[in-house]
Design a protein around this motif. Sequence first.
Motif, PDB file in Angstrom:
ATOM      1  N   SER A 153      10.488  15.826   8.754  1.00 32.79           N
ATOM      2  CA  SER A 153      10.693  14.491   9.504  1.00 32.79           C
ATOM      3  C   SER A 153      12.112  14.267   9.481  1.00 32.79           C
ATOM      4  CB  SER A 153       9.548  13.519   8.698  1.00 32.79           C
ATOM      5  OG  SER A 153       8.329  13.948   8.636  1.00 32.79           O
ATOM      6  N   SER A 154      12.463  13.876  10.486  1.00 32.40           N
ATOM      7  CA  SER A 154      13.784  13.050  10.623  1.00 32.40           C
ATOM      8  C   SER A 154      13.524  11.540  10.383  1.00 32.40           C
ATOM      9  CB  SER A 154      14.478  13.304  11.903  1.00 32.40           C
ATOM     10  OG  SER A 154      13.645  12.887  12.733  1.00 32.40           O
ATOM     11  N   VAL A 155      14.373  10.623   9.837  1.00 33.63           N
ATOM     12  CA  VAL A 155      13.987   9.233   9.595  1.00 33.63           C
ATOM     13  C   VAL A 155      14.950   8.432  10.335  1.00 33.63           C
ATOM     14  CG1 VAL A 155      13.080   9.978   7.283  1.00 33.63           C
ATOM     15  CG2 VAL A 155      15.669   9.410   7.657  1.00 33.63           C
ATOM     16  N   ALA A 156      14.548   7.088  10.469  1.00 32.51           N
ATOM     17  CA  ALA A 156      15.376   6.265  11.289  1.00 32.51           C
ATOM     18  C   ALA A 156      14.915   4.788  10.949  1.00 32.51           C
ATOM     19  CB  ALA A 156      15.484   6.595  12.767  1.00 32.51           C
ATOM     20  N   MET A 157      15.647   3.858  11.270  1.00 36.15           N
ATOM     21  CA  MET A 157      14.977   2.456  11.138  1.00 36.15           C
ATOM     22  C   MET A 157      14.700   1.804  12.706  1.00 36.15           C
ATOM     23  SD  MET A 157      14.511   0.856   8.141  1.00 36.15           S
ATOM     24  CE  MET A 157      14.733  -0.859   8.449  1.00 36.15           C
ATOM     25  N   ASN A 158      13.416   1.175  12.605  1.00 34.22           N
ATOM     26  CA  ASN A 158      13.106   0.449  13.846  1.00 34.22           C
ATOM     27  C   ASN A 158      12.125  -0.733  13.735  1.00 34.22           C
ATOM     28  OD1 ASN A 158      12.777   0.330  16.726  1.00 34.22           O
ATOM     29  ND2 ASN A 158      11.009   1.269  16.653  1.00 34.22           N
ATOM     30  N   ASN A 159      12.695  -1.864  14.263  1.00 33.45           N
ATOM     31  CA  ASN A 159      11.847  -2.897  14.041  1.00 33.45           C
ATOM     32  C   ASN A 159      11.208  -3.274  12.595  1.00 33.45           C
ATOM     33  OD1 ASN A 159      10.722  -5.204  14.722  1.00 33.45           O
ATOM     34  ND2 ASN A 159       8.881  -4.398  15.418  1.00 33.45           N
ATOM     35  N   LYS A 198      10.715  -1.238  10.374  1.00 35.28           N
ATOM     36  CA  LYS A 198       9.999  -0.041   9.528  1.00 35.28           C
ATOM     37  C   LYS A 198      10.638   1.290   9.410  1.00 35.28           C
ATOM     38  CE  LYS A 198       5.591  -2.126  11.224  1.00 35.28           C
ATOM     39  NZ  LYS A 198       4.400  -1.998  11.921  1.00 35.28           N
ATOM     40  N   LEU A 199      10.359   2.147   8.638  1.00 35.99           N
ATOM     41  CA  LEU A 199      10.853   3.160   8.444  1.00 35.99           C
ATOM     42  C   LEU A 199      10.220   4.224   9.544  1.00 35.99           C
ATOM     43  CD1 LEU A 199      13.007   5.012   6.875  1.00 35.99           C
ATOM     44  CD2 LEU A 199      11.034   5.568   5.515  1.00 35.99           C
ATOM     45  N   ILE A 219       3.473   6.702   7.425  1.00 35.29           N
ATOM     46  CA  ILE A 219       4.882   6.495   7.039  1.00 35.29           C
ATOM     47  C   ILE A 219       5.331   4.926   7.331  1.00 35.29           C
ATOM     48  CG2 ILE A 219       7.253   6.699   6.669  1.00 35.29           C
ATOM     49  CD1 ILE A 219       6.225   9.929   6.333  1.00 35.29           C
ATOM     50  N   GLN A 220       5.179   4.871   8.777  1.00 35.46           N
ATOM     51  CA  GLN A 220       5.685   3.634   9.293  1.00 35.46           C
ATOM     52  C   GLN A 220       4.863   2.515   8.876  1.00 35.46           C
ATOM     53  OE1 GLN A 220       6.900   3.700  13.543  1.00 35.46           O
ATOM     54  NE2 GLN A 220       5.530   1.824  13.968  1.00 35.46           N
ATOM     55  N   GLU A 221       3.534   2.572   8.819  1.00 37.25           N
ATOM     56  CA  GLU A 221       2.633   1.309   8.332  1.00 37.25           C
ATOM     57  C   GLU A 221       2.735   0.980   6.696  1.00 37.25           C
ATOM     58  OE1 GLU A 221       1.260  -0.812  10.029  1.00 37.25           O
ATOM     59  OE2 GLU A 221       1.985   0.146  11.987  1.00 37.25           O
ATOM     60  N   SER A 222       3.041   2.232   6.013  1.00 34.89           N
ATOM     61  CA  SER A 222       2.960   2.032   4.588  1.00 34.89           C
ATOM     62  C   SER A 222       4.526   1.414   4.120  1.00 34.89           C
ATOM     63  CB  SER A 222       2.610   3.274   4.103  1.00 34.89           C
ATOM     64  OG  SER A 222       3.293   4.367   4.084  1.00 34.89           O
ATOM     65  N   VAL A 223       5.404   1.915   4.689  1.00 34.21           N
ATOM     66  CA  VAL A 223       6.743   1.451   4.354  1.00 34.21           C
ATOM     67  C   VAL A 223       7.421   0.578   5.345  1.00 34.21           C
ATOM     68  CG1 VAL A 223       9.091   2.241   3.536  1.00 34.21           C
ATOM     69  CG2 VAL A 223       6.826   3.827   3.455  1.00 34.21           C
ATOM     70  N   ASP A 224       6.883  -0.724   5.452  1.00 29.78           N
ATOM     71  CA  ASP A 224       7.202  -1.695   6.371  1.00 29.78           C
ATOM     72  C   ASP A 224       8.133  -2.723   5.817  1.00 29.78           C
ATOM     73  OD1 ASP A 224       7.453  -3.882   8.200  1.00 29.78           O
ATOM     74  OD2 ASP A 224       5.239  -4.095   8.430  1.00 29.78           O
ATOM     75  N   PHE A 225       9.396  -2.804   5.898  1.00 28.01           N
ATOM     76  CA  PHE A 225      10.455  -3.694   5.156  1.00 28.01           C
ATOM     77  C   PHE A 225      10.153  -5.177   5.100  1.00 28.01           C
ATOM     78  CE2 PHE A 225      12.504   0.508   5.053  1.00 28.01           C
ATOM     79  CZ  PHE A 225      12.955   0.604   3.855  1.00 28.01           C
ATOM     80  N   LYS A 226       9.613  -5.473   6.501  1.00 27.47           N
ATOM     81  CA  LYS A 226       9.744  -6.779   6.982  1.00 27.47           C
ATOM     82  C   LYS A 226       9.062  -7.704   5.931  1.00 27.47           C
ATOM     83  CE  LYS A 226       9.155  -9.575  10.993  1.00 27.47           C
ATOM     84  NZ  LYS A 226       8.948  -9.762  12.374  1.00 27.47           N
ATOM     85  N   PRO A 227       7.827  -7.664   5.334  1.00 24.83           N
ATOM     86  CA  PRO A 227       7.112  -8.540   4.415  1.00 24.83           C
ATOM     87  C   PRO A 227       8.033  -8.634   3.274  1.00 24.83           C
ATOM     88  CG  PRO A 227       5.641  -7.238   5.213  1.00 24.83           C
ATOM     89  CD  PRO A 227       6.734  -6.686   5.903  1.00 24.83           C
TER      90      PRO A 227
END
Length: 466
Positions: free
Chosen positions: A141-147, A149-150, A199-207
């Motif tokens: 997987s490549s990675v980026a930040m979006n809204n 979330k990872l 990954i997007q749901e489990s690594v959610d930075f916002k909260p």
Amino acid sequence: MKSLFLQISVYFLSVFLLANCASTSKINTLKPEPEDATPLIYDNKPSFISMPVALKIKDIENQTNKYLTGLIYEDNNIEDDDYTIKIWKQAPIQIENESGKIKTVLPLKVLVKYRIGTDKLGINLYNTREFNFNGTITLQSSVAMNNWKLKTKTAFKSIIWNESPSIKIFGKEVPITYAINPAIQVFKSKIEKTIDESIQESVDFKPNVLDALDKIATPSEMSPEYESWLRVVPTELYATDAIIKGQSIEMQMGLKCSIETLIGNQPAKIFDRNKIVLKPVAKIPDHFSANIVAVSTYQDASKIITKNYEGQEFGSGSRKVKVMNVALWHKNDKIVIALDLTGSLTGTIYLTGLPKYDEATKVVYFENLDYAIDTKSSLIRTANWLASGTILKKMEQLCRYSLQPNLNEGKETMLKYLSNFSPMPGVFLNGRMGDIKFTEIQLTNKAILAFLNVSGKVAVKVDGLE
């Protein structure tokens, strides 16, 4: 007789003179009225705090394993594409860095029911087969930040079978290794999507980020003695693209905020987490620059300066006065200093001057301090001895107060956030800061404002995220 009259005259003259020397004169002067009380408004320059963030890949692995358990994907609709599919996670997922991308090793079990045939003229000519897969899939997987979330973009790389894929015929498992590789196309896109979503749901930075900002935005007491508080007001948040470095995912985050030191009761928290937007940027400086405003209300400055006058006397010869109370306010872009006197002269005299800041001593003092016009005229008429420039200079030396205690306490408070500060389990802030430097003074109708600046570095490490 003449001699007796002379003695009596001298006696009464002496008594009169002594009485006049011992008596107290009063002074009545016009009070320079303060300006109308309006809300305290001042220009607080924003601060920019850069925060390099390092997120351990191990934490992503742990969070993903918590999110994905047991049956991780299910499609029971056979009518749309002639197959149904169920995918189970057989063992913990392993995630690591491989050449700048995330390598995911997923032990799984797959059950596919595949329908072959057609339905013509109402006659069912379908034949359904059931396939069992048991192996380990490797994805990249490549990675980026979006809204907040990872975001990953996952591609299927390979599969290693723990046992030969089989097909059930007449209730028995028959190996069909030679035919199974084309069937991988059936479910690999599903696996790729499942990994990306988990990954997007489990690594959610916002909260986590908003909880941390909420905690930082809560005013903290610097000094009970001075009733001083540090308040941080976050306004904007920035983030660069995420990159994989070693066994961490790194990015730069930046916080735009205002920082104040306030005197008096605990100030209200000013932070609306619903209005914070994460803005993508290409680059963020590697240091922070914080602009701090030290708010000294006239009431609090008056208390400090009154203490300076305790035990002090001013005068000439036997004529002396003490200052019992000091009051400050704003008038025509200057500060009025009212001194309540007792002693050889009672009443209130008024001084005017401009506040200045001594960078070396961290002291606010008053430049070109002079008697107000009416005060000077009254002193010349009733107590010319007090109008002396020498006495005024002595008074001027006490019309000052130090910001050093507040600056020291403010720095100590800020350093708490830079010494392994953990706003939540698994998140740690560390950094350093330079000396606090003065920039300017502003006057309002309610307070003297000292604007200060401090720079430094801070970093955020995510290790052991729960």
